[in-house]
Design an enzyme around this catalytic site. Sequence first.
Site, mmCIF file in Angstrom:
data_model
loop_
_atom_site.group_PDB
_atom_site.id
_atom_site.type_symbol
_atom_site.label_atom_id
_atom_site.label_comp_id
_atom_site.label_asym_id
_atom_site.label_seq_id
_atom_site.Cartn_x
_atom_site.Cartn_y
_atom_site.Cartn_z
ATOM 1 N N HIS A 1 -10.988 9.334 1.023
ATOM 2 C CA HIS A 1 -10.114 8.758 -0.008
ATOM 3 C C HIS A 1 -10.960 8.003 -1.016
ATOM 4 O O HIS A 1 -11.793 7.180 -0.647
ATOM 5 C CB HIS A 1 -9.093 7.798 0.604
ATOM 6 N N ASP B 1 6.065 2.180 0.162
ATOM 7 C CA ASP B 1 4.938 1.867 -0.710
ATOM 8 C C ASP B 1 5.274 2.170 -2.163
ATOM 9 O O ASP B 1 4.959 1.391 -3.064
ATOM 10 C CB ASP B 1 3.700 2.663 -0.284
ATOM 11 N N ARG C 1 5.424 -4.273 -7.845
ATOM 12 C CA ARG C 1 4.162 -4.990 -8.069
ATOM 13 C C ARG C 1 3.665 -4.785 -9.488
ATOM 14 O O ARG C 1 3.103 -5.692 -10.112
ATOM 15 C CB ARG C 1 3.107 -4.513 -7.067
ATOM 16 N N SER D 1 -1.374 -0.682 0.954
ATOM 17 C CA SER D 1 -0.840 0.456 0.203
ATOM 18 C C SER D 1 -1.678 1.705 0.472
ATOM 19 O O SER D 1 -1.153 2.776 0.785
ATOM 20 C CB SER D 1 -0.838 0.138 -1.297
ATOM 21 N N LYS E 1 -0.725 5.074 3.544
ATOM 22 C CA LYS E 1 -0.654 6.503 3.218
ATOM 23 C C LYS E 1 -1.670 7.310 4.025
ATOM 24 O O LYS E 1 -1.422 8.456 4.397
ATOM 25 C CB LYS E 1 -0.860 6.703 1.717
#
Length: 437
Positions: free
Chosen positions: A82, A161, A168, A183, A187
């Site tokens: 990621h 999320d 946010r 967050s 995922k």
Amino acid sequence: MRAVDIIQDKRDGKILSSEKISFFLDGYLKGEIPDYQMSAFLMAVYFKGMNKEELKIFTETMVNSGEVIKFEGINKFLIDKHSTGGVGDKTTIALGGLFASFDIGTAKLSGRGLGHTGGTIDKFESIKGFSFPETKEELIRMTNITGTGVMPASDKIVPLDKKLYALRDVTATVQSIPLIASSIMSKKLAIYTDGLILDVKVGSGAFMKNIEEARGLAKTMLDIGNSFGRKVAAVLTNMDEPLGLAVGNSNEVIEAIETLKGRGPEDFTELVETLTAMALMIKGDVKDLETGKLKVKEVIESGKAIKHLKDFIEYAGGDPNLTENYSLLPMAKKEFLVRTENSGWVSGIEAEKVGKAGMVLGAGRATKKDIIDHSVGVVLNKKTGDEVEVGEVIAKIQYNDDKNLNSSIKFIKEAFKISKEKVLPKKVIFEIHTINI
């Protein structure tokens, strides 16, 4: 149990019980707790933070708010990489072929780009005929056959999320390390893998602007991963300038292919070699990075990595011959050469401005509804530390429409900083952190 009492407890710096966190988040997802109370709670977290146990429960509740995917039937060791996002970040394309060479599977849900950073899905969609799996079963089949499986992210994964992030974004609570970490990790944890590598970008073109913030985010995400028993590694990488030389969807596909042929830019090559070596450590094939990097170099030289990428492209409906014939990819009709007005050394290239130079041409989206032009982009001729003479080409702008060309040129000229003093090249990897490896 009342929402206002939980907000007050967090405002006063108290540690929240798992029951209170679950009550608050579940109530918000069901619509029983209104936006204004969740906004107050998020601001309290922004100022008071969360400890490791609170963060575990917070993330776990987010994970369980939607579908949790386990890839039963995949016969490979699964590792997900990621990235927190950057300019010229075509890493997933190159890693697919490299991971597959070592019988490491990539089965992941990726996103589209928004703003000055590109999305993995957009890059693969540069390839004519390329189609993504539409079901988990199709993704498993693709991964088993090619070693690589990528499909667009699903709204059914961690819906909480998505709801929280929208709030946010309009309440000035995006820049909170616990909220960012939960967050991202929610995922990642909702989709089971054997290991996870986090590429945390640092610099002007990244979400985290300095090394201290990036280190804090990386360590928080590692703690969350550890609390779930996952093998996690984090690498802090430079995004003060674009990664590699190519920015734009077709451009980045080409640069990833060139890298798998052993002809990639030095910084991008170093990154993909390091990330693959880290994957080999997680899998247990090697004990240290240097041994892993040697194995990666051997695979690139053998042509095995590019073959795996070709197999993936062909399976997805694309023409594998594009790895040898780049004209099979969308190509811009026009090119503008940006020349420097000063001599000296390149002391910096603002990644965000280069990203915007591509975005205004159509390489990226200003809004989610914008349509991508896969053919346009920017190719840098110089990087930080390179010497330049007056009138020398520092970048090529590839475009189809004159409409925003001047804006793109302006962004490129503003991005490049020229110094009279000699400047050293910037390193791409700052720090590496691991847990359970």
